[in-house]
Design a protein around this motif. Sequence first.
Motif, PDB file in Angstrom:
ATOM      1  N   GLU A  82      -2.280   7.303   8.269  1.00  0.00           N
ATOM      2  CA  GLU A  82      -2.379   8.584   7.560  1.00  0.00           C
ATOM      3  C   GLU A  82      -0.997   9.125   7.189  1.00  0.00           C
ATOM      4  O   GLU A  82      -0.808   9.642   6.096  1.00  0.00           O
ATOM      5  N   GLN A  90      -4.514   2.095   5.978  1.00  0.00           N
ATOM      6  CA  GLN A  90      -3.109   2.492   5.992  1.00  0.00           C
ATOM      7  C   GLN A  90      -2.956   3.700   6.912  1.00  0.00           C
ATOM      8  O   GLN A  90      -3.834   4.553   6.954  1.00  0.00           O
ATOM      9  N   ARG A 126       0.882   4.147  -2.640  1.00  0.00           N
ATOM     10  CA  ARG A 126       0.582   5.532  -2.240  1.00  0.00           C
ATOM     11  C   ARG A 126       1.683   6.482  -2.695  1.00  0.00           C
ATOM     12  O   ARG A 126       1.402   7.568  -3.212  1.00  0.00           O
ATOM     13  N   ASN A 141       0.834  -1.209   0.000  1.00  0.00           N
ATOM     14  CA  ASN A 141       0.000   0.000   0.000  1.00  0.00           C
ATOM     15  C   ASN A 141       0.865   1.254   0.000  1.00  0.00           C
ATOM     16  O   ASN A 141       0.539   2.245  -0.656  1.00  0.00           O
ATOM     17  N   GLU A 142       1.964   1.216   0.741  1.00  0.00           N
ATOM     18  CA  GLU A 142       2.829   2.390   0.810  1.00  0.00           C
ATOM     19  C   GLU A 142       3.538   2.637  -0.516  1.00  0.00           C
ATOM     20  O   GLU A 142       3.678   3.784  -0.950  1.00  0.00           O
ATOM     21  N   THR A 156      -5.914   5.235   1.255  1.00  0.00           N
ATOM     22  CA  THR A 156      -5.615   5.350   2.684  1.00  0.00           C
ATOM     23  C   THR A 156      -6.861   5.088   3.525  1.00  0.00           C
ATOM     24  O   THR A 156      -6.814   4.340   4.496  1.00  0.00           O
ATOM     25  N   SER A 162      -5.971   9.273  -1.393  1.00  0.00           N
ATOM     26  CA  SER A 162      -6.754   9.481  -0.167  1.00  0.00           C
ATOM     27  C   SER A 162      -7.770   8.367   0.019  1.00  0.00           C
ATOM     28  O   SER A 162      -8.033   7.934   1.144  1.00  0.00           O
TER      29      SER A 162
END
Length: 140
Positions: free
Chosen positions: A81, A79, A58, A54-55, A74, A71
Motif C-alpha cells: 500500500e 503491491q 503507480r 508496478n511502482e 495496488t 488503486s
Amino acid sequence: MATITELKCAVRETLESRGVLDQLKARIRAEVFSALDEPREPRPQLSHANLLLNELIREYLEFNRYRYTASVLTAESGQPEAPLDRQFLANQLKVSEDASSKSVPLLYGLVSHFLNNGDNGAKVVLRGAAVGHVAPGPDV
C-alpha cells in the motif's frame, strides 16, 4: 429548508472540491475488486522486477491523477500500500537524476532517455534473460 436534492448536490460539491470524492470512489473500486478476488487462489509472490515495474506504473498513474487505476493496480497486484521510496527505485534502476527530473515520474525520464539518447538511430537490444526475472501474472 433545503431539499434532499440540494443537500446531495452540496455534499457532492464539497467532497469533490476537497478531492475526497475521487479517493472514496477509488477505495470502493479497490475493495470491490478485492472482494471479487478468488480467495482460494493464492496470489503469486511479486518478483523484484514486478515490484519495480508496478511502482514505476503507480508513480506515473498517481502523477497523472489516475487514482482509480492506481488503486486497482495496488489491489490486484499485491503491491504494498505504501509507495516505495523514489531514491530506492532510482538506485535499483541505476538511474541518476538531476533537479528537473525529480519533478516527474521516473518512467518519463526513462522514456525520454530512450527517445533522445539513441546512438545515431541505433536500436537498443533487449535481451530475453531480463524477462526471465519477471514472474508471469496469474493468467499467463
